[in-house]
Motif scaffolding. Structure first.
Motif, PDB file in Angstrom:
ATOM      1  N   SER A 106       0.828  -1.209   0.000  1.00  0.00           N
ATOM      2  CA  SER A 106       0.000   0.000   0.000  1.00  0.00           C
ATOM      3  C   SER A 106       0.860   1.256   0.000  1.00  0.00           C
ATOM      4  N   LEU A 107       1.921   1.259   0.796  1.00  0.00           N
ATOM      5  CA  LEU A 107       2.811   2.420   0.839  1.00  0.00           C
ATOM      6  C   LEU A 107       3.487   2.633  -0.508  1.00  0.00           C
ATOM      7  N   GLY A 110       1.394   4.308  -2.992  1.00  0.00           N
ATOM      8  CA  GLY A 110       1.051   5.682  -2.661  1.00  0.00           C
ATOM      9  C   GLY A 110      -0.304   5.838  -2.000  1.00  0.00           C
ATOM     10  N   LYS A 111      -0.890   4.735  -1.553  1.00  0.00           N
ATOM     11  CA  LYS A 111      -2.189   4.808  -0.893  1.00  0.00           C
ATOM     12  C   LYS A 111      -2.022   5.324   0.526  1.00  0.00           C
ATOM     13  N   LYS A 112      -3.004   6.119   0.952  1.00  0.00           N
ATOM     14  CA  LYS A 112      -3.006   6.571   2.341  1.00  0.00           C
ATOM     15  C   LYS A 112      -3.647   5.478   3.179  1.00  0.00           C
ATOM     16  N   ILE A 113      -2.863   4.939   4.095  1.00  0.00           N
ATOM     17  CA  ILE A 113      -3.351   3.866   4.951  1.00  0.00           C
ATOM     18  C   ILE A 113      -3.027   4.196   6.391  1.00  0.00           C
ATOM     19  N   LYS A 114      -3.611   3.460   7.290  1.00  0.00           N
ATOM     20  CA  LYS A 114      -3.249   3.589   8.702  1.00  0.00           C
ATOM     21  C   LYS A 114      -2.412   2.368   9.047  1.00  0.00           C
ATOM     22  N   LEU A 115      -1.179   2.609   9.480  1.00  0.00           N
ATOM     23  CA  LEU A 115      -0.313   1.491   9.858  1.00  0.00           C
ATOM     24  C   LEU A 115      -0.875   0.809  11.091  1.00  0.00           C
ATOM     25  N   LYS A 116      -0.792  -0.509  11.099  1.00  0.00           N
ATOM     26  CA  LYS A 116      -1.307  -1.271  12.229  1.00  0.00           C
ATOM     27  C   LYS A 116      -0.352  -1.256  13.417  1.00  0.00           C
ATOM     28  N   VAL A 117       0.839  -0.697  13.231  1.00  0.00           N
ATOM     29  CA  VAL A 117       1.839  -0.686  14.300  1.00  0.00           C
ATOM     30  C   VAL A 117       2.286   0.743  14.619  1.00  0.00           C
ATOM     31  N   PRO A 118       1.357   1.675  14.853  1.00  0.00           N
ATOM     32  CA  PRO A 118       1.768   3.062  15.059  1.00  0.00           C
ATOM     33  C   PRO A 118       2.435   3.319  16.406  1.00  0.00           C
ATOM     34  N   ASP A 119       2.314   2.373  17.351  1.00  0.00           N
ATOM     35  CA  ASP A 119       2.820   2.634  18.691  1.00  0.00           C
ATOM     36  C   ASP A 119       4.112   1.905  19.011  1.00  0.00           C
ATOM     37  N   ILE A 120       4.922   1.617  17.998  1.00  0.00           N
ATOM     38  CA  ILE A 120       6.219   1.000  18.241  1.00  0.00           C
ATOM     39  C   ILE A 120       7.077   2.001  18.994  1.00  0.00           C
ATOM     40  N   THR A 121       7.649   1.561  20.074  1.00  0.00           N
ATOM     41  CA  THR A 121       8.547   2.424  20.828  1.00  0.00           C
ATOM     42  C   THR A 121       9.904   2.364  20.159  1.00  0.00           C
ATOM     43  N   LEU A 122      10.342   3.497  19.680  1.00  0.00           N
ATOM     44  CA  LEU A 122      11.627   3.558  18.999  1.00  0.00           C
ATOM     45  C   LEU A 122      12.746   3.569  20.028  1.00  0.00           C
ATOM     46  N   PRO A 123      13.841   2.861  19.738  1.00  0.00           N
ATOM     47  CA  PRO A 123      14.960   2.880  20.683  1.00  0.00           C
ATOM     48  C   PRO A 123      15.584   4.271  20.713  1.00  0.00           C
ATOM     49  N   GLU A 124      15.965   4.674  21.909  1.00  0.00           N
ATOM     50  CA  GLU A 124      16.617   5.978  22.030  1.00  0.00           C
ATOM     51  C   GLU A 124      18.051   5.851  21.571  1.00  0.00           C
ATOM     52  N   LYS A 125      18.479   6.808  20.769  1.00  0.00           N
ATOM     53  CA  LYS A 125      19.867   6.820  20.308  1.00  0.00           C
ATOM     54  C   LYS A 125      20.734   7.323  21.452  1.00  0.00           C
ATOM     55  N   LYS A 126      21.775   6.569  21.737  1.00  0.00           N
ATOM     56  CA  LYS A 126      22.716   6.986  22.764  1.00  0.00           C
ATOM     57  C   LYS A 126      23.727   7.908  22.117  1.00  0.00           C
ATOM     58  N   THR A 127      23.856   9.059  22.674  1.00  0.00           N
ATOM     59  CA  THR A 127      24.830   9.998  22.136  1.00  0.00           C
ATOM     60  C   THR A 127      25.875  10.284  23.189  1.00  0.00           C
ATOM     61  N   GLU A 128      27.100  10.243  22.757  1.00  0.00           N
ATOM     62  CA  GLU A 128      28.207  10.585  23.643  1.00  0.00           C
ATOM     63  C   GLU A 128      28.725  11.931  23.214  1.00  0.00           C
ATOM     64  N   PRO A 129      29.184  12.733  24.170  1.00  0.00           N
ATOM     65  CA  PRO A 129      29.732  14.031  23.777  1.00  0.00           C
ATOM     66  C   PRO A 129      30.949  13.849  22.886  1.00  0.00           C
ATOM     67  N   LYS A 130      31.099  14.736  21.924  1.00  0.00           N
ATOM     68  CA  LYS A 130      32.264  14.695  21.047  1.00  0.00           C
ATOM     69  C   LYS A 130      33.501  15.010  21.873  1.00  0.00           C
TER      70      LYS A 130
END
Length: 141
Positions: A106-107, A110-130
Motif C-alpha cells: 500500500s505504501l 502511494g495509498k493513504k493507509i493507517k499502519l497497524k503498528v503506530p505505537d512502536i517504541t523507537l529505541p533511544e539513540k545513545k549519544t556521547e559528547p564529542k
C-alpha cells in the motif's frame, strides 16, 4: 509535482530512520561485535578482509574503509538492493518487521493507509559528547 502528505509514509520513514543500524545491516549480512562497533565483509566490493567494513550503532552509520561506501541504515538498504529512497524505507521497515507486506504494498502504491503498528517504541539513540565537548579533568598545580 508536490506529493500530498501521507501520514503512514511519514511514520514509515520515521521508523526506518530510527531502526537500529546494526540490526538492519545484520539482517542482510553477517556482522560480528568488535568493541562498541560491528565488523563485517563489505557487500559493495570483493572484500576479503574482515575489519574494513564497520557499523557504528552510536552514530547510526556504516563505513567501508576499503571502497569508501558509507551512510545510514536506509542508505545501506538503498545501495544493497539498488532501490530509491521510499522503496528502501519500506524494505527497511519490512526487515525490522515494523510493517506487514500488505502495508508495504500500500505504501509503495502511494495509498493513504493507517499502519497497524503506530505505537512502536523507537529505541533511544545513545549519544556521547564529542571529544572537544568532553570536559578536561581539573588539575591542581
Amino acid at each position: 509535482m508536490k506529493q500530498k502528505n501521507n501520514p503512514a509514509l511519514s511514520r514509515a520513514v520515521e521508523l526506518a530512520k530510527n531502526a537500529p543500524i546494526e540490526e538492519v545491516i545484520g539482517a542482510i549480512i553477517p556482522l560480528s561485535k568488535s568493541g562498541r562497533n560491528f565488523d563485517g565483509l563489505c557487500p559493495f566490493h570483493n572484500d576479503t578482509s574482515k575489519g574494513s567494513f564497520k557499523v557504528n550503532p552510536a552514530n547510526g552509520n556504516f563505513k567501508c574503509f576499503a571502497c569508501g561506501e558509507g551512510g545510514d541504515a536506509i542508505a545501506f538498504v538503498q545501495k544493497y538492493y539498488e532501490l530509491g529512497f521510499i522503496p528502501a524505507v519500506v524494505k527497511t521497515d519490512l526487515l525490522m518487521e515494523y510493517i506487514t507486506e500488505e502495508e508495504a504494498l500500500s505504501l509503495l502504491k502511494g495509498k493513504k493507509i493507517k499502519l497497524k503498528v503506530p505505537d512502536i517504541t523507537l529505541p533511544e539513540k545513545k549519544t556521547e559528547p564529542k571529544e572537544e565537548q568532553k570536559k578536561a579533568p581539573a588539575y591542581v598545580i
